[in-house]
Design a protein around this motif. Structure first.
Motif, PDB file in Angstrom:
ATOM      1  N   ALA A 137       0.831  -1.200   0.000  1.00 11.69           N
ATOM      2  CA  ALA A 137       0.000   0.000   0.000  1.00 11.69           C
ATOM      3  C   ALA A 137       0.870   1.256   0.000  1.00 11.69           C
ATOM      4  O   ALA A 137       2.053   1.212   0.343  1.00 11.69           O
ATOM      5  CB  ALA A 137      -0.919  -0.011   1.223  1.00 11.69           C
ATOM      6  N   GLU A 138       0.281   2.369  -0.382  1.00  9.22           N
ATOM      7  CA  GLU A 138       0.971   3.664  -0.387  1.00  9.22           C
ATOM      8  C   GLU A 138       1.002   4.268   1.019  1.00  9.22           C
ATOM      9  O   GLU A 138       1.874   5.059   1.340  1.00  9.22           O
ATOM     10  CB  GLU A 138       0.259   4.641  -1.337  1.00  9.22           C
ATOM     11  CG  GLU A 138       0.261   4.199  -2.788  1.00  9.22           C
ATOM     12  CD  GLU A 138       1.566   4.521  -3.473  1.00  9.22           C
ATOM     13  OE1 GLU A 138       2.201   5.531  -3.129  1.00  9.22           O
ATOM     14  OE2 GLU A 138       1.961   3.740  -4.356  1.00  9.22           O
ATOM     15  N   SER A 139       0.012   3.884   1.828  1.00  7.87           N
ATOM     16  CA  SER A 139      -0.065   4.365   3.204  1.00  7.87           C
ATOM     17  C   SER A 139      -0.812   3.308   4.014  1.00  7.87           C
ATOM     18  O   SER A 139      -1.273   2.312   3.473  1.00  7.87           O
ATOM     19  CB  SER A 139      -0.787   5.711   3.269  1.00  7.87           C
ATOM     20  OG  SER A 139      -2.123   5.560   2.823  1.00  7.87           O
ATOM     21  N   GLY A 140      -0.901   3.531   5.300  1.00  8.19           N
ATOM     22  CA  GLY A 140      -1.568   2.566   6.163  1.00  8.19           C
ATOM     23  C   GLY A 140      -0.694   2.222   7.344  1.00  8.19           C
ATOM     24  O   GLY A 140      -0.030   3.088   7.917  1.00  8.19           O
ATOM     25  N   LEU A 141      -0.658   0.949   7.690  1.00  2.51           N
ATOM     26  CA  LEU A 141       0.117   0.486   8.838  1.00  2.51           C
ATOM     27  C   LEU A 141       1.564   0.231   8.398  1.00  2.51           C
ATOM     28  O   LEU A 141       1.818  -0.614   7.547  1.00  2.51           O
ATOM     29  CB  LEU A 141      -0.502  -0.803   9.393  1.00  2.51           C
ATOM     30  CG  LEU A 141       0.193  -1.435  10.592  1.00  2.51           C
ATOM     31  CD1 LEU A 141       0.199  -0.493  11.794  1.00  2.51           C
ATOM     32  CD2 LEU A 141      -0.482  -2.757  10.948  1.00  2.51           C
ATOM     33  N   PRO A 142       2.527   0.948   8.974  1.00  3.11           N
ATOM     34  CA  PRO A 142       3.923   0.728   8.584  1.00  3.11           C
ATOM     35  C   PRO A 142       4.449  -0.627   9.087  1.00  3.11           C
ATOM     36  O   PRO A 142       4.189  -1.026  10.214  1.00  3.11           O
ATOM     37  CB  PRO A 142       4.691   1.873   9.224  1.00  3.11           C
ATOM     38  CG  PRO A 142       3.743   2.652  10.036  1.00  3.11           C
ATOM     39  CD  PRO A 142       2.398   2.046   9.926  1.00  3.11           C
ATOM     40  N   MET A 143       5.184  -1.311   8.207  1.00  5.72           N
ATOM     41  CA  MET A 143       5.818  -2.576   8.537  1.00  5.72           C
ATOM     42  C   MET A 143       7.292  -2.471   8.155  1.00  5.72           C
ATOM     43  O   MET A 143       7.630  -2.076   7.036  1.00  5.72           O
ATOM     44  CB  MET A 143       5.170  -3.734   7.772  1.00  5.72           C
ATOM     45  CG  MET A 143       5.777  -5.085   8.127  1.00  5.72           C
ATOM     46  SD  MET A 143       4.790  -6.492   7.586  1.00  5.72           S
ATOM     47  CE  MET A 143       5.127  -6.519   5.841  1.00  5.72           C
ATOM     48  N   LEU A 144       8.161  -2.823   9.096  1.00  2.00           N
ATOM     49  CA  LEU A 144       9.600  -2.761   8.830  1.00  2.00           C
ATOM     50  C   LEU A 144       9.981  -3.635   7.644  1.00  2.00           C
ATOM     51  O   LEU A 144       9.366  -4.671   7.403  1.00  2.00           O
ATOM     52  CB  LEU A 144      10.395  -3.243  10.047  1.00  2.00           C
ATOM     53  CG  LEU A 144      10.534  -2.293  11.212  1.00  2.00           C
ATOM     54  CD1 LEU A 144      11.322  -2.959  12.336  1.00  2.00           C
ATOM     55  CD2 LEU A 144      11.200  -0.993  10.808  1.00  2.00           C
ATOM     56  N   ARG A 154       7.632  -0.210   4.855  1.00  4.35           N
ATOM     57  CA  ARG A 154       6.638  -0.160   3.787  1.00  4.35           C
ATOM     58  C   ARG A 154       5.280  -0.182   4.477  1.00  4.35           C
ATOM     59  O   ARG A 154       5.208  -0.227   5.699  1.00  4.35           O
ATOM     60  CB  ARG A 154       6.825  -1.347   2.861  1.00  4.35           C
ATOM     61  CG  ARG A 154       8.191  -1.281   2.157  1.00  4.35           C
ATOM     62  CD  ARG A 154       8.574  -2.594   1.609  1.00  4.35           C
ATOM     63  NE  ARG A 154       8.393  -2.656   0.174  1.00  4.35           N
ATOM     64  CZ  ARG A 154       8.426  -3.780  -0.518  1.00  4.35           C
ATOM     65  NH1 ARG A 154       8.620  -4.929   0.080  1.00  4.35           N
ATOM     66  NH2 ARG A 154       8.274  -3.778  -1.810  1.00  4.35           N
ATOM     67  N   TYR A 155       4.206  -0.184   3.693  1.00  2.00           N
ATOM     68  CA  TYR A 155       2.885  -0.071   4.296  1.00  2.00           C
ATOM     69  C   TYR A 155       1.965  -1.229   3.938  1.00  2.00           C
ATOM     70  O   TYR A 155       1.953  -1.706   2.808  1.00  2.00           O
ATOM     71  CB  TYR A 155       2.227   1.244   3.872  1.00  2.00           C
ATOM     72  CG  TYR A 155       2.975   2.449   4.394  1.00  2.00           C
ATOM     73  CD1 TYR A 155       2.735   2.940   5.662  1.00  2.00           C
ATOM     74  CD2 TYR A 155       3.946   3.066   3.612  1.00  2.00           C
ATOM     75  CE1 TYR A 155       3.434   4.022   6.160  1.00  2.00           C
ATOM     76  CE2 TYR A 155       4.655   4.158   4.097  1.00  2.00           C
ATOM     77  CZ  TYR A 155       4.390   4.627   5.365  1.00  2.00           C
ATOM     78  OH  TYR A 155       5.091   5.692   5.838  1.00  2.00           O
ATOM     79  N   LEU A 156       1.199  -1.619   4.953  1.00  2.00           N
ATOM     80  CA  LEU A 156       0.128  -2.588   4.762  1.00  2.00           C
ATOM     81  C   LEU A 156      -1.187  -1.823   4.676  1.00  2.00           C
ATOM     82  O   LEU A 156      -1.362  -0.824   5.389  1.00  2.00           O
ATOM     83  CB  LEU A 156       0.029  -3.531   5.973  1.00  2.00           C
ATOM     84  CG  LEU A 156       1.139  -4.527   6.201  1.00  2.00           C
ATOM     85  CD1 LEU A 156       0.972  -5.169   7.580  1.00  2.00           C
ATOM     86  CD2 LEU A 156       1.095  -5.603   5.133  1.00  2.00           C
TER      87      LEU A 156
END
Length: 184
Positions: A38-45, A61-63
């Motif tokens: 995703a372009e935004s949302g929940l950040p994941m390392l 990056r983003y989930l």
């Protein structure tokens, strides 16, 4: 938890003892297997966020998800992160400590999150010890390569021997390592 086999481990200074990572753990968990697309949302390392003694929070990056979708995977300050898989065997099993966070962040399945339960072990000290000497050699000997990816199991990680100093000495060692790394 099983104590480490100390037969082939070096002698330790007076007051120190060998402990397995398993003896110090309250939690060990692989991360989320969902693809961050995703372009935004929940950040994941990203896997590249973890290097020896370092967790780069900007490497994310983003989930397309909310924190409430993955409450068991939200990182907190002081969590240890170990690389579980990497294309480079030298980077498998390296450990960093999650620094203070300003917003929720989760980890991927190629990283293993550990929370220490023992008040007698500082996360920063355990990370230092996990990345050097007999501890690092222990992990390096257990890295397995399959289809171009090198990895380590959670079981092998639980057996990781950690040379454990008295708490006051851990505090002094962490401060000295941080001082010297700040110069570098």
């Amino acid at each position: 938890p099983a104590a480490p086999d100390t037969e082939n481990l070096p002698d330790l200074p007076s007051g120190w003892t060998w402990a397995s990572l398993d003896q110090l753990l309250g939690l060990m968990r692989n991360g989320i297997s969902a693809k961050p697309d995703a372009e935004s949302g929940l950040p994941m390392l990203r896997i590249s966020a973890v290097r020896a003694l370092s967790v780069n929070l900007a490497e994310a990056r983003y989930l397309n998800a909310e924190v409430s979708d993955y409450p068991d995977y939200v990182l907190t300050k002081g969590d240890l992160l170990f690389t579980r898989y990497n294309g480079n065997p030298e980077l498998v099993g390296v450990c960093g400590v999650v620094p203070p966070l300003t917003s929720p962040l989760v980890h991927p399945d190629k990283l293993i999150r550990c929370k220490l339960v023992s008040s007698g072990a500082l996360p920063d000290f355990v990370a230092i010890m996990a990345n050097v000497g007999a501890s690092r050699n222990y992990l390096a000997k257990r890295v397995r390569t399959t289809a171009g990816q090198a990895g380590i199991s959670g079981g092998d990680l639980k057996g990781l021997p950690i040379p454990l100093a008295p708490l006051a000495e851990q505090t002094r060692i962490v401060a000295e390592v941080e001082r010297r790394l700040s110069v570098v």
